[in-house]
Design an enzyme around this catalytic site. Sequence first.
Site, short mmCIF file in Angstrom:
data_model
loop_
_atom_site.label_atom_id
_atom_site.label_comp_id
_atom_site.label_asym_id
_atom_site.label_seq_id
_atom_site.Cartn_x
_atom_site.Cartn_y
_atom_site.Cartn_z
N SER A 10 0.85 -1.19 0.00
CA SER A 10 0.00 0.00 0.00
C SER A 10 0.88 1.24 0.00
O SER A 10 1.68 1.44 0.92
CB SER A 10 -0.90 0.01 1.24
OG SER A 10 -1.43 1.32 1.39
N HIS A 35 -1.17 -1.48 -4.29
CA HIS A 35 -2.46 -1.23 -3.63
C HIS A 35 -2.63 0.27 -3.39
O HIS A 35 -1.79 0.93 -2.79
CB HIS A 35 -2.49 -1.99 -2.30
CG HIS A 35 -3.80 -1.95 -1.59
ND1 HIS A 35 -4.88 -2.72 -1.97
CD2 HIS A 35 -4.22 -1.24 -0.51
CE1 HIS A 35 -5.90 -2.49 -1.15
NE2 HIS A 35 -5.53 -1.58 -0.26
N MET A 70 -12.29 3.74 -0.36
CA MET A 70 -12.93 3.96 0.94
C MET A 70 -13.66 5.29 0.84
O MET A 70 -13.31 6.27 1.51
CB MET A 70 -11.86 3.96 2.04
CG MET A 70 -11.30 2.57 2.32
SD MET A 70 -9.73 2.60 3.19
CE MET A 70 -8.61 2.74 1.79
N MET A 139 -11.17 -6.79 5.37
CA MET A 139 -10.45 -5.78 6.15
C MET A 139 -10.11 -6.37 7.52
O MET A 139 -10.99 -6.79 8.25
CB MET A 139 -11.30 -4.52 6.33
CG MET A 139 -11.48 -3.67 5.08
SD MET A 139 -9.96 -3.20 4.24
CE MET A 139 -9.09 -2.28 5.53
N PHE A 145 -6.44 4.15 8.35
CA PHE A 145 -5.05 4.42 8.70
C PHE A 145 -4.18 3.19 8.53
O PHE A 145 -4.65 2.07 8.75
CB PHE A 145 -4.95 4.90 10.15
CG PHE A 145 -5.80 6.10 10.43
CD1 PHE A 145 -5.36 7.38 10.10
CD2 PHE A 145 -7.08 5.95 10.96
CE1 PHE A 145 -6.17 8.49 10.31
CE2 PHE A 145 -7.90 7.06 11.17
CZ PHE A 145 -7.44 8.32 10.85
N GLY A 146 -2.93 3.43 8.15
CA GLY A 146 -1.95 2.35 8.14
C GLY A 146 -1.41 2.15 9.54
O GLY A 146 -1.73 2.90 10.46
N GLY A 147 -0.62 1.10 9.71
CA GLY A 147 0.09 0.88 10.96
C GLY A 147 -0.75 0.38 12.13
O GLY A 147 -0.33 0.46 13.27
N GLY A 176 -4.55 -4.91 6.24
CA GLY A 176 -4.44 -4.26 7.54
C GLY A 176 -3.65 -5.09 8.55
O GLY A 176 -4.01 -6.23 8.85
N GLY A 197 1.37 -2.16 4.06
CA GLY A 197 1.89 -0.80 3.93
C GLY A 197 3.15 -0.64 4.73
O GLY A 197 4.27 -0.67 4.21
N SER A 198 2.98 -0.53 6.05
CA SER A 198 4.13 -0.25 6.91
C SER A 198 5.17 -1.38 6.91
O SER A 198 6.35 -1.12 7.11
CB SER A 198 3.68 0.09 8.32
OG SER A 198 2.53 -0.62 8.67
C1 DX5 Z 1 -6.29 0.93 5.75
C2 DX5 Z 1 -5.79 0.67 4.35
C3 DX5 Z 1 -4.64 -0.27 4.31
C4 DX5 Z 1 -3.43 0.22 5.03
C5 DX5 Z 1 -2.58 -0.96 5.37
O1 DX5 Z 1 -7.38 1.77 5.67
O2 DX5 Z 1 -6.82 0.13 3.58
O3 DX5 Z 1 -4.34 -0.64 2.99
O4 DX5 Z 1 -2.71 1.17 4.33
O5 DX5 Z 1 -1.52 -0.51 6.13
P1 DX5 Z 1 -0.70 -1.45 7.11
O6 DX5 Z 1 -0.11 -2.55 6.29
O7 DX5 Z 1 0.33 -0.54 7.67
O8 DX5 Z 1 -1.65 -1.98 8.14
ZN ZN Z 2 -6.43 -0.84 1.50
#
Ligand code: DX5
Ligand code: ZN
Length: 225
Positions: A10, A35, A70, A139, A145-147, A176, A197-198
């Site tokens: 992501s 993503h 989203m 999900m 949010f990430g992380g 997530g 993502g992270s």
């Molecule tokens: C959350 C996003 C995810 C997010 C994942 O709303 O849909 O794609 O960026 O991030 P991580 O891998 O850091 O949980």
């Molecule tokens: Zn996502």
Amino acid sequence: MTLPIRIAPSILAADFSKLGQEVRDVVDAGADWVHLDVMDGHFVPNISFGPDVIKSLRSYTSAFFDCHLMISPADPYLEAFAKAGCDGITVHAEAGPHLHRSLQTIRALGKKVGVTLNPATPLAAMENVLDDVDLILIMSVNPGFGGQKFIPAMTEKIRAAKALIGDRPIELEVDGGITAETIGAATAAGANVFVAGSAVYKGDGITAYRENIARLKAAAENGRG
Ligand code: DX5
Ligand code: ZN
């Protein structure tokens, strides 16, 4: 039906000041998909980017652009995201009253069709549109949010989604809190596409990304046994 394991970084966790380079680097580092997390500050409590940013990234790679909307409503914007170069478009079942229409619209635009559910939404919300989708996204955090931390109860939901899919060639994606520690259980439960993502965009540049993706892939394959 066993589909290949795919890692979908992501870009929400990337450096936004050099997004094009960050997309190219992550694909060169072994990412299967890219993503794209689109947030509207209404459906989720955060704002990210829209179709114009995606359009500007399109020339950096030919990798599959996996777009996670989203936003609510989504329908008025589907065409713009298709034209921007998304290869797959995923909408939330909670984002509007006419999910089937949204999925048909994505199909008519010639894109892969995805549906996703927030952690609290039961699988029943998409049971009746199963034959209209190419991808189901579970999900494993509350979107925005990430992380965040993987919600453990989602492992069982992945298992139930896999059972529902049966022999259909539907990609089962998880989003997530995916790390080398959590990915194995998600693979074992039946998921094959992993948003991270992270866990991918950490460390300094392509060498670090390559190691991060390799670690995730190895742990995912391991989970498959
Ligand atoms: C959350 C996003 C995810 C997010 C994942 O709303 O849909 O794609 O960026 O991030 P991580 O891998 O850091 O949980
Ligand atoms: Zn996502």
